[in-house]
Design an enzyme around this catalytic site. Structure first.
Site, PDB file in Angstrom:
ATOM      1  N   ARG A  92      27.742  46.644  50.736  1.00 35.76           N
ATOM      2  CA  ARG A  92      28.182  46.644  49.341  1.00 35.76           C
ATOM      3  C   ARG A  92      28.021  45.222  48.778  1.00 35.76           C
ATOM      4  O   ARG A  92      28.565  44.269  49.329  1.00 35.76           O
ATOM      5  CB  ARG A  92      29.651  47.064  49.246  1.00 35.76           C
ATOM      6  CG  ARG A  92      30.233  46.905  47.852  1.00 35.76           C
ATOM      7  CD  ARG A  92      31.679  47.379  47.764  1.00 35.76           C
ATOM      8  NE  ARG A  92      32.206  47.180  46.425  1.00 35.76           N
ATOM      9  CZ  ARG A  92      33.216  46.356  46.119  1.00 35.76           C
ATOM     10  NH1 ARG A  92      33.844  45.682  47.051  1.00 35.76           N
ATOM     11  NH2 ARG A  92      33.607  46.224  44.873  1.00 35.76           N
ATOM     12  N   HIS A 132      31.345  42.656  39.152  1.00 30.62           N
ATOM     13  CA  HIS A 132      32.333  42.013  40.018  1.00 30.62           C
ATOM     14  C   HIS A 132      32.714  40.678  39.368  1.00 30.62           C
ATOM     15  O   HIS A 132      32.433  39.606  39.890  1.00 30.62           O
ATOM     16  CB  HIS A 132      31.770  41.831  41.425  1.00 30.62           C
ATOM     17  CG  HIS A 132      32.832  41.670  42.484  1.00 30.62           C
ATOM     18  ND1 HIS A 132      32.936  42.486  43.588  1.00 30.62           N
ATOM     19  CD2 HIS A 132      33.841  40.781  42.612  1.00 30.62           C
ATOM     20  CE1 HIS A 132      33.957  42.103  44.340  1.00 30.62           C
ATOM     21  NE2 HIS A 132      34.515  41.064  43.774  1.00 30.62           N
ATOM     22  N   GLU A 180      37.856  46.237  40.712  1.00 35.94           N
ATOM     23  CA  GLU A 180      39.221  45.771  40.456  1.00 35.94           C
ATOM     24  C   GLU A 180      39.502  45.494  38.981  1.00 35.94           C
ATOM     25  O   GLU A 180      39.606  44.330  38.545  1.00 35.94           O
ATOM     26  CB  GLU A 180      39.517  44.525  41.293  1.00 35.94           C
ATOM     27  CG  GLU A 180      39.484  44.783  42.787  1.00 35.94           C
ATOM     28  CD  GLU A 180      40.176  43.687  43.603  1.00 35.94           C
ATOM     29  OE1 GLU A 180      40.550  42.653  43.030  1.00 35.94           O
ATOM     30  OE2 GLU A 180      40.345  43.879  44.817  1.00 35.94           O
ATOM     31  N   ASN A 209      40.140  48.681  47.070  1.00 34.64           N
ATOM     32  CA  ASN A 209      40.198  47.425  47.804  1.00 34.64           C
ATOM     33  C   ASN A 209      41.644  47.240  48.213  1.00 34.64           C
ATOM     34  O   ASN A 209      42.553  47.335  47.379  1.00 34.64           O
ATOM     35  CB  ASN A 209      39.790  46.243  46.923  1.00 34.64           C
ATOM     36  CG  ASN A 209      38.325  46.302  46.520  1.00 34.64           C
ATOM     37  OD1 ASN A 209      37.549  47.109  47.055  1.00 34.64           O
ATOM     38  ND2 ASN A 209      37.940  45.460  45.584  1.00 34.64           N
ATOM     39  N   TYR A 218      44.516  44.966  50.623  1.00 32.80           N
ATOM     40  CA  TYR A 218      44.812  43.795  51.451  1.00 32.80           C
ATOM     41  C   TYR A 218      46.217  43.826  52.035  1.00 32.80           C
ATOM     42  O   TYR A 218      46.410  43.486  53.192  1.00 32.80           O
ATOM     43  CB  TYR A 218      44.572  42.507  50.641  1.00 32.80           C
ATOM     44  CG  TYR A 218      43.094  42.301  50.417  1.00 32.80           C
ATOM     45  CD1 TYR A 218      42.331  41.573  51.310  1.00 32.80           C
ATOM     46  CD2 TYR A 218      42.432  42.924  49.338  1.00 32.80           C
ATOM     47  CE1 TYR A 218      40.965  41.428  51.149  1.00 32.80           C
ATOM     48  CE2 TYR A 218      41.067  42.784  49.176  1.00 32.80           C
ATOM     49  CZ  TYR A 218      40.326  42.035  50.086  1.00 32.80           C
ATOM     50  OH  TYR A 218      38.973  41.909  49.937  1.00 32.80           O
ATOM     51  N   GLU A 250      36.908  47.440  50.181  1.00 34.05           N
ATOM     52  CA  GLU A 250      37.199  46.100  50.704  1.00 34.05           C
ATOM     53  C   GLU A 250      38.477  46.143  51.514  1.00 34.05           C
ATOM     54  O   GLU A 250      39.427  46.839  51.145  1.00 34.05           O
ATOM     55  CB  GLU A 250      37.461  45.085  49.576  1.00 34.05           C
ATOM     56  CG  GLU A 250      36.263  44.549  48.882  1.00 34.05           C
ATOM     57  CD  GLU A 250      36.637  43.529  47.801  1.00 34.05           C
ATOM     58  OE1 GLU A 250      37.650  42.808  47.945  1.00 34.05           O
ATOM     59  OE2 GLU A 250      35.904  43.474  46.810  1.00 34.05           O
TER      60      GLU A 250
END
Ligand code: NOJ
Length: 506
Positions: free
Chosen positions: A98, A143, A188, A330, A332, A400
């Protein structure tokens, strides 16, 4: 308060982890990959006819905004090193890569009056190189690197962004869609809108709190929908690919088991990602109900003649609803959530003030190199569950996931992070959640936005002092490779050496 919270919290974790811990395998067609983004890796900021984007502009005009006063002017120099990047992908044995396309490299004027031949040639080279080794390219169209010329005309606050983005999307689909079968329109959205327009943590640092993020949200979602319709109507039949959308979702768990805290979780989710996803993925479309009501109520009390959150017309709602083939996330970390944690440190108006909800991470969660990154146990599992509960009909791709350290090859924290996160994916799969793929962030260290090169997310370390930008595999690269090869997570596996080779067939 913390002990009550810990009691409740550990209960939640105990329930979710009980079912696991035997050797499980990832499904045959599960896709493993790595992610990067144009501004963070490419460099060559003014090669050929490329124009400035908002990160070029920010780093050039306001160097103090970046922790180490660095820029993405050279970054990993992937513009020149892309063959080495693909060699690393072969070393790892990934199925898919990606990466994002830089709008200002393809359309130097921002508008689609002129397409850069050099820009198209660069991405053709990258695409052809990955395909040569049977690695499937996945393109993110946006992005975070808006052409500065479009920012000068208001960027995402100008409703014409819908057309500008749609024109750009058509050029990308048209040039690359014969070989690229998965497109993501936006990466995002909240970080584009809330951080860039409603605060000061991403370019263009506008800080139009409580107003900018909402106007941006509406325009961005409409721009996404228009690009999706273009893909659907003009390209899908001949290209046969898919077009989706990626947001960042942390796991938000209630601080206590009270109804109030559960409601606070819902509000926080609406603020963090559902504002940008309900219009697309929910059954009814439009912005989330409670956030819409709160923003309208507060706006009225603050003297605004209409809500700061502009709603969609019924026609717009219908146009946007259903415009994604998958849900890209994504992820985290996460945090515990409660109205009682809200502090009045936020500006009035602001979307945080609209929801009046706060979050806390526990002291004993491991701290990453990024101040915002603490390792909440099982956070990816919780996030996947929350997404699936909200939109049960959509396949999910983890576009991600990763962990930040400082420099150094021995990255055991990252190794543990990846193993634990992938266990979470297996937990989700066991529960029947339709997770199709997982992309590690990131293939290599890169320009981490306002943190510059101080925070490292790479499976490969990059030497930014070296003009050749040498890349060296970290321990985590060997671990991720082993997981992909065996399609299992062996928590005891240690690499025999740190010498990387390409396995036959890659
Ligand atoms: C999400 C963003 O998409 C990416 O650009 C960034 O580097 C990582 N998070 C880590 O912060």
């Amino acid at each position: 308060m913390k002990s009550i919270l810990c009691v409740f919290y550990s209960c939640t974790i105990a329930l979710t982890s009980a079912a696991v811990k035997h050797s499980r395998t990832f499904p045959k067609d599960f896709i493993f990959g790595t992610s990067t983004a144009a501004y963070q890796i490419e460099g060559a900021w003014n090669a050929d006819d490329k124009s400035e984007n908002i990160w070029d502009y920010l780093t050039h005009t306001n160097p103090g905004a970046i922790d180490d006063r660095s820029t993405g002017d050279v970054a990993c120099d992937s513009f020149n090193n892309y063959k080495r990047d693909v060699e690393m992908m072969r070393e790892l044995g990934i199925d898919s890569y990606r990466f994002s396309v830089a709008w200002s490299r393809i359309l130097p004027n921002g508008l689609a009056d002129r397409v850069s031949e050099a820009g198209i040639a660069y991405y053709n080279n990258v695409i052809d190189e990955v395909l040569k080794y049977n690695i499937q390219p996945m393109i993110t169209l946006y992005h975070w690197d808006l052409p500065q010329k479009l920012q000068d005309m208001g960027g995402f606050l100008n409703p014409l962004i819908v057309d500008w983005f749609a024109d750009y999307a058509r050029v990308v689909f048209d040039n690359f869609g014969d070989r690229v079968k998965t497109f993501i329109t936006f990466n995002e959205a909240a970080q584009v809108c809330y951080e860039g327009y409603g605060s000061v943590t991403k370019a263009p640092l506008l800080n139009l709190t409580g107003i900018g993020e909402y106007i941006c949200a509406k325009n961005l979602v409409l721009a996404h929908a228009k690009a999706y319709h273009i893909y659907n109507n003009e390209f899908r039949a001949k290209q046969g690919g898919q077009c989706g959308y990626t947001i960042a979702a942390g796991a938000s768990l209630p601080l206590t088991d009270s109804d109030e805290d559960r409601h606070a979780v819902e509000l926080f989710i609406q603020f963090q990602w559902a504002l940008y996803t309900d219009p697309i993925f929910s059954k009814d479309g439009g912005f989330p109900k409670e956030l819409t009501e709160l923003a309208a109520k507060k706006s009225a009390a603050q003297g605004y003649p209409r809500s700061r959150l502009p709603d969609f017309t019924e026609e717009e709602k219908a146009y946007v609803r259903g415009t994604s083939d998958f849900f890209g996330v994504n992820h985290y970390s996460g945090a515990l959530t409660s109205g009682s944690l809200y502090t009045n440190q936020y500006a009035v108006p602001s979307s945080m003030d609209d929801i009046e909800v706060g979050q806390v991470a526990l002291d004993d969660w491991l701290q990453g190199a990024s101040p915002w990154l603490k390792k909440m146990p099982n956070s990816l599992y919780h996030a996947l569950r929350q997404i699936n509960e909200r939109y049960p009909d959509y396949p999910i791709i983890v576009t991600e996931n990763g962990w930040s350290t400082r420099e150094g090859i021995e990255d055991d924290e990252r190794v543990d992070y990846y193993r634990d996160a992938l266990e979470d994916v297996l937990d989700a799969l066991d529960e029947g959640i339709d997770v199709r793929g997982y992309y590690a962030w990131s293939l290599m260290d890169n320009f981490e936005w306002l943190a510059g090169y101080t925070e490292r997310f790479g499976l490969y370390e990059v030497d930014f002092e070296d003009p050749a930008r040498t890349r060296t595999p970290r321990k985590s690269a060997f671990i991720y490779k082993q997981i992909m090869k065996t399609r299992m997570i062996d928590h005891d596996y240690e690499p025999e050496s740190y010498v990387m080779t390409i396995d036959p067939g890659h």
